[in-house]
Scaffold this active site. Structure first.
Site, PDB file in Angstrom:
ATOM      1  N   ARG A 148     -26.586 -11.882  34.957  1.00 57.85           N
ATOM      2  CA  ARG A 148     -26.974 -10.488  35.223  1.00 57.85           C
ATOM      3  C   ARG A 148     -28.482 -10.405  35.481  1.00 57.85           C
ATOM      4  O   ARG A 148     -29.293 -10.771  34.610  1.00 57.85           O
ATOM      5  CB  ARG A 148     -26.613  -9.618  34.015  1.00 57.85           C
ATOM      6  CG  ARG A 148     -27.070  -8.187  34.099  1.00 57.85           C
ATOM      7  CD  ARG A 148     -26.308  -7.416  35.158  1.00 57.85           C
ATOM      8  NE  ARG A 148     -26.633  -6.004  35.148  1.00 57.85           N
ATOM      9  CZ  ARG A 148     -26.303  -5.164  36.119  1.00 57.85           C
ATOM     10  NH1 ARG A 148     -25.630  -5.619  37.188  1.00 57.85           N
ATOM     11  NH2 ARG A 148     -26.626  -3.894  36.049  1.00 57.85           N
ATOM     12  N   THR A 158       0.813  -1.220   0.000  1.00 59.24           N
ATOM     13  CA  THR A 158       0.000   0.000   0.000  1.00 59.24           C
ATOM     14  C   THR A 158       0.848   1.272   0.000  1.00 59.24           C
ATOM     15  O   THR A 158       1.894   1.331   0.638  1.00 59.24           O
ATOM     16  CB  THR A 158      -0.923  -0.018   1.244  1.00 59.24           C
ATOM     17  OG1 THR A 158      -1.631  -1.261   1.252  1.00 59.24           O
ATOM     18  CG2 THR A 158      -1.908   1.122   1.236  1.00 59.24           C
ATOM     19  N   GLU A 159       0.338   2.263  -0.713  1.00 58.85           N
ATOM     20  CA  GLU A 159       1.008   3.573  -0.801  1.00 58.85           C
ATOM     21  C   GLU A 159      -0.038   4.668  -0.611  1.00 58.85           C
ATOM     22  O   GLU A 159      -1.244   4.398  -0.668  1.00 58.85           O
ATOM     23  CB  GLU A 159       1.661   3.717  -2.183  1.00 58.85           C
ATOM     24  CG  GLU A 159       2.694   2.652  -2.437  1.00 58.85           C
ATOM     25  CD  GLU A 159       3.445   2.859  -3.748  1.00 58.85           C
ATOM     26  OE1 GLU A 159       3.141   3.831  -4.475  1.00 58.85           O
ATOM     27  OE2 GLU A 159       4.342   2.044  -4.015  1.00 58.85           O
ATOM     28  N   GLU A 192      -6.233  -6.316   3.766  1.00 57.59           N
ATOM     29  CA  GLU A 192      -6.172  -7.447   2.817  1.00 57.59           C
ATOM     30  C   GLU A 192      -7.362  -7.429   1.856  1.00 57.59           C
ATOM     31  O   GLU A 192      -7.885  -8.472   1.469  1.00 57.59           O
ATOM     32  CB  GLU A 192      -6.116  -8.806   3.553  1.00 57.59           C
ATOM     33  CG  GLU A 192      -4.989  -8.945   4.556  1.00 57.59           C
ATOM     34  CD  GLU A 192      -3.601  -8.936   3.951  1.00 57.59           C
ATOM     35  OE1 GLU A 192      -3.486  -9.082   2.708  1.00 57.59           O
ATOM     36  OE2 GLU A 192      -2.633  -8.751   4.703  1.00 57.59           O
ATOM     37  N   GLY A 236     -23.981  -4.227  28.248  1.00 53.66           N
ATOM     38  CA  GLY A 236     -24.321  -2.869  28.675  1.00 53.66           C
ATOM     39  C   GLY A 236     -23.068  -2.032  28.892  1.00 53.66           C
ATOM     40  O   GLY A 236     -22.099  -2.146  28.136  1.00 53.66           O
ATOM     41  N   GLY A 237     -23.048  -1.228  29.939  1.00 55.06           N
ATOM     42  CA  GLY A 237     -21.924  -0.325  30.213  1.00 55.06           C
ATOM     43  C   GLY A 237     -20.611  -1.080  30.379  1.00 55.06           C
ATOM     44  O   GLY A 237     -19.538  -0.587  29.994  1.00 55.06           O
ATOM     45  N   GLN A 279     -23.493  -4.824  23.435  1.00 54.85           N
ATOM     46  CA  GLN A 279     -24.837  -4.387  23.840  1.00 54.85           C
ATOM     47  C   GLN A 279     -25.353  -5.214  25.023  1.00 54.85           C
ATOM     48  O   GLN A 279     -25.920  -4.680  25.973  1.00 54.85           O
ATOM     49  CB  GLN A 279     -25.789  -4.519  22.635  1.00 54.85           C
ATOM     50  CG  GLN A 279     -27.091  -3.772  22.795  1.00 54.85           C
ATOM     51  CD  GLN A 279     -26.876  -2.257  22.846  1.00 54.85           C
ATOM     52  OE1 GLN A 279     -25.842  -1.741  22.426  1.00 54.85           O
ATOM     53  NE2 GLN A 279     -27.835  -1.553  23.419  1.00 54.85           N
ATOM     54  N   ILE A 280     -25.138  -6.524  24.955  1.00 56.86           N
ATOM     55  CA  ILE A 280     -25.632  -7.402  26.021  1.00 56.86           C
ATOM     56  C   ILE A 280     -24.925  -7.094  27.347  1.00 56.86           C
ATOM     57  O   ILE A 280     -25.516  -7.160  28.417  1.00 56.86           O
ATOM     58  CB  ILE A 280     -25.471  -8.890  25.603  1.00 56.86           C
ATOM     59  CG1 ILE A 280     -26.462  -9.196  24.468  1.00 56.86           C
ATOM     60  CG2 ILE A 280     -25.681  -9.834  26.788  1.00 56.86           C
ATOM     61  CD1 ILE A 280     -26.293 -10.546  23.817  1.00 56.86           C
ATOM     62  N   SER A 308     -14.229  -4.899   2.169  1.00 57.02           N
ATOM     63  CA  SER A 308     -15.436  -5.688   1.848  1.00 57.02           C
ATOM     64  C   SER A 308     -15.896  -5.408   0.412  1.00 57.02           C
ATOM     65  O   SER A 308     -16.349  -6.312  -0.290  1.00 57.02           O
ATOM     66  CB  SER A 308     -16.566  -5.340   2.820  1.00 57.02           C
ATOM     67  OG  SER A 308     -16.320  -5.923   4.074  1.00 57.02           O
TER      68      SER A 308
HETATM   69  C1  LIG Z   1      -4.203  -1.613  10.407  1.00 60.71           C
HETATM   70  C2  LIG Z   1      -3.847  -1.772   8.971  1.00 60.71           C
HETATM   71  C3  LIG Z   1      -2.788  -2.578   8.617  1.00 60.71           C
HETATM   72  C4  LIG Z   1      -2.417  -2.727   7.275  1.00 60.71           C
HETATM   73  N1  LIG Z   1      -1.321  -3.485   6.944  1.00 60.71           N
HETATM   74  C5  LIG Z   1      -0.857  -3.453   5.681  1.00 60.71           C
HETATM   75  C6  LIG Z   1       0.384  -4.100   5.339  1.00 60.71           C
HETATM   76  O1  LIG Z   1       1.043  -4.733   6.181  1.00 60.71           O
HETATM   77  N2  LIG Z   1       0.841  -3.979   4.062  1.00 60.71           N
HETATM   78  C7  LIG Z   1       0.149  -3.300   3.117  1.00 60.71           C
HETATM   79  O2  LIG Z   1       0.633  -3.234   1.996  1.00 60.71           O
HETATM   80  N3  LIG Z   1      -1.032  -2.714   3.392  1.00 60.71           N
HETATM   81  C8  LIG Z   1      -1.548  -2.768   4.648  1.00 60.71           C
HETATM   82  N4  LIG Z   1      -2.742  -2.135   4.947  1.00 60.71           N
HETATM   83  C9  LIG Z   1      -3.442  -1.406   3.918  1.00 60.71           C
HETATM   84  C10 LIG Z   1      -4.782  -2.002   3.529  1.00 60.71           C
HETATM   85  O3  LIG Z   1      -4.601  -3.180   2.806  1.00 60.71           O
HETATM   86  C11 LIG Z   1      -5.558  -0.918   2.778  1.00 60.71           C
HETATM   87  O4  LIG Z   1      -5.937   0.055   3.741  1.00 60.71           O
HETATM   88  C12 LIG Z   1      -6.761  -1.444   2.038  1.00 60.71           C
HETATM   89  O5  LIG Z   1      -6.388  -2.286   0.987  1.00 60.71           O
HETATM   90  C13 LIG Z   1      -7.639  -0.321   1.485  1.00 60.71           C
HETATM   91  O6  LIG Z   1      -6.872   0.636   0.817  1.00 60.71           O
HETATM   92  P1  LIG Z   1      -7.070   2.173   1.200  1.00 60.71           P
HETATM   93  O7  LIG Z   1      -6.984   2.313   2.675  1.00 60.71           O
HETATM   94  O8  LIG Z   1      -6.110   2.983   0.399  1.00 60.71           O
HETATM   95  O9  LIG Z   1      -8.543   2.533   0.786  1.00 60.71           O
HETATM   96  P2  LIG Z   1      -9.057   2.948  -0.689  1.00 60.71           P
HETATM   97  O10 LIG Z   1      -8.583   1.968  -1.682  1.00 60.71           O
HETATM   98  O11 LIG Z   1      -8.759   4.374  -0.904  1.00 60.71           O
HETATM   99  O12 LIG Z   1     -10.610   2.761  -0.486  1.00 60.71           O
HETATM  100  C14 LIG Z   1     -11.427   3.739   0.187  1.00 60.71           C
HETATM  101  C15 LIG Z   1     -12.864   3.232   0.108  1.00 60.71           C
HETATM  102  O13 LIG Z   1     -13.258   3.126  -1.270  1.00 60.71           O
HETATM  103  C16 LIG Z   1     -13.713   1.801  -1.533  1.00 60.71           C
HETATM  104  N5  LIG Z   1     -13.376   1.419  -2.893  1.00 60.71           N
HETATM  105  C17 LIG Z   1     -12.162   1.476  -3.505  1.00 60.71           C
HETATM  106  N6  LIG Z   1     -12.247   0.998  -4.752  1.00 60.71           N
HETATM  107  C18 LIG Z   1     -13.538   0.623  -4.943  1.00 60.71           C
HETATM  108  C19 LIG Z   1     -14.263   0.048  -6.027  1.00 60.71           C
HETATM  109  N7  LIG Z   1     -13.670  -0.256  -7.178  1.00 60.71           N
HETATM  110  N8  LIG Z   1     -15.571  -0.202  -5.856  1.00 60.71           N
HETATM  111  C20 LIG Z   1     -16.181   0.073  -4.671  1.00 60.71           C
HETATM  112  N9  LIG Z   1     -15.558   0.643  -3.617  1.00 60.71           N
HETATM  113  C21 LIG Z   1     -14.245   0.887  -3.748  1.00 60.71           C
HETATM  114  C22 LIG Z   1     -13.019   0.930  -0.499  1.00 60.71           C
HETATM  115  O14 LIG Z   1     -13.695  -0.295  -0.304  1.00 60.71           O
HETATM  116  C23 LIG Z   1     -13.060   1.831   0.718  1.00 60.71           C
HETATM  117  O15 LIG Z   1     -14.310   1.750   1.314  1.00 60.71           O
HETATM  118  C24 LIG Z   1      -3.165  -2.044   6.273  1.00 60.71           C
HETATM  119  C25 LIG Z   1      -4.243  -1.244   6.648  1.00 60.71           C
HETATM  120  C26 LIG Z   1      -4.594  -1.104   7.971  1.00 60.71           C
HETATM  121  C27 LIG Z   1      -5.764  -0.222   8.342  1.00 60.71           C
END
Ligand SMILES: Cc1cc2nc3c(=O)[nH]c(=O)nc-3n(C[C@H](O)[C@H](O)[C@H](O)COP(=O)(O)OP(=O)(O)OC[C@H]3O[C@@H](n4cnc5c(N)ncnc54)[C@H](O)[C@@H]3O)c2cc1C
Length: 387
Positions: free
Chosen positions: A264, A124-125, A362, A338-339, A335-336, A365
């Protein structure tokens, strides 16, 4: 149809459960409060070896234990019962390292599985998340060596790793995605920021830059252009693992909620005797039943040699269903209670924060739905509905 577990399966499951209960559960609050001592972490790591939970996805020859895919699922489910992603203490070499040269196998795959070092994975970038073709990190060959430049975000467990698998585009060409094994302390590798997240994970997620980092050609993992295929295989494996973690997390939350609802007393009777609570428990139980049936079925299919394309299709369905299920179920558990369910000292509160990321990392959804819809279009609905 026989979906029973073998003696070896039950033994692996029980061993993972014992490790989680003995070594992870007592240390969860310290992990959440970021006060876990180095001494305790070292003790936990010693027990990862003792309980044979290192390199679980690798053969004995490669430094693992030769677990079957179903056994890997059973282990991941038990590890998922721990909060704060403490399961990550059970290290394993990233799948692409299986496809390295013999030299890379001896230098990285085997030692990493044995606990001598660790690798993290940087894809990721800032501008490349769901769409890895947008990766800007480039690798250019100069005088026989690769020069890597770019920025990576969310590099999970980088603080605990000695090498980074960097997904780069050779010559900046998205048609040539390629993996490189980069030393974390190589000149030009810089940590820019260590952000805080919703969960207090055992390790950190670094933001890093690679400024003209130079590696020899023997640090190229796989062929030029093979990077995406290798990453896809890693996604398949980790998506199934995440699904199993979610099942473990949701099961623990439901057990806690079920016990609490029995003890409870409000308005003169246990709250489980109110239909509103009883129905929540019923929905939670059915959610667990459905998810477990899916995951164990896929585990059995993998044992029987399910082909790679189907593995990919199944993995997306499992991750989507199980991560959304865990969100629903753990929320009901809060929820179950509670606080009390909103108190950080309570495992359901920590699980509630923890499982949110399972719908994001990874592949979100939405991305899983895209994969599943694409599979239905290509292969027909029968790949999911057929029996
Ligand atoms: C705690 C954590 C650990 C992580 N660890 C790693 C790691 O070890 N190595 C690594 O490389 N990455 C890692 N990631 C990155 C992670 O895989 C990405 O955050 C993820 O793939 C989503 O990319 P993004 O955050 O840039 O969201 P975006 O791609 O910008 O997406 C933003 C929103 O747009 C939606 N969206 C994007 N494209 C579409 C489409 N075509 N149709 C419908 N909806 C779409 C997405 O579902 C999301 O809801 C990590 C992320 C987190 C939060």
């Amino acid at each position: 149809m026989d979906l029973s577990l073998s003696t070896a399966d039950i033994e692996a499951q029980a061993r993972a459960r014992a490790f989680v209960e003995t070594w992870l559960h007592p240390n969860e609050i310290a992990c959440d409060e970021r006060t876990l001592s180095k001494k305790t972490l070292a003790e936990i790591k010693k027990n990862v070896l003792r309980y044979k939970l290192n390199g679980v996805n690798h053969t004995i020859e490669d430094g693992g234990h030769g677990y079957t895919p179903l056994q890997q699922v059973l282990i991941a489910e038990q590890l998922g019962r721990a909060t704060n992603g403490m399961w990550t203490v059970c290290w394993k070499a990233s799948t692409p390292l299986k496809y390295g040269t013999e030299k890379q196998r001896q230098e990285f795959l085997i030692p990493i599985n044995q606990g001598k070092g660790r690798a993290c994975y940087a894809i990721t970038e800032p501008e490349a998340g769901s769409d890895p073709s947008m990766v800007k990190t480039s690798a250019v060959k100069k005088k026989g060596r690769w020069v890597i430049s770019g920025e990576k975000w969310f590099v999970t467990s980088a603080d605990a790793s000695h090498v980074i698998l960097v997904h780069a585009h050779v010559d900046g060409d998205p048609k040539k995605p390629t993996l490189f094994i980069v030393d974390k302390d190589a000149p030009g590798v810089k940590v820019n920021r260590i952000p805080k997240f919703t969960h207090n994970y055992l390790y950190e997620h670094f933001e890093m830059t690679f400024d003209k980092v130079t590696v020899e050609d023997d640090r190229r993992l796989g062929d030029v252009g093979q990077g995406f295929d290798l990453t896809k295989e890693w996604f398949t494996e980790t998506r199934i693992e995440i699904a199993a973690h979610c099942l473990g997390a949701a099961t623990r939350a439901t057990e806690i909620a079920n016990d609490y609802a029995a003890g409870r007393i409000q308005f003169g009777k246990p709250i489980r005797d109110f239909q509103a609570i009883e129905f929540m428990l019923a929905d939670m139980a059915v959610d667990l039943f459905a998810t477990k049936s899916m995951i164990y079925r896929v585990g059995a299919e993998l044992n029987a040699g399910l082909d790679k394309k189907m593995q990919h299709a199944r993995a997306s369905a499992l991750k989507l269903y199980a991560s959304e299920m865990a969100g629903r179920v753990v929320d009901k558990a809060v929820q179950i209670l509670g606080g009390r369910g909103y108190m950080r000292e309570n495992p359901v509160e920590r699980l509630w924060r923890d499982v949110r990321v399972d719908r994001i990392w990874e592949g979100t959804s939405e991305i899983q739905r895209m994969v599943i819809a694409g599979q239905i279009k290509k292969r027909g609905l029968g790949i999911y509905s057929g029996w």
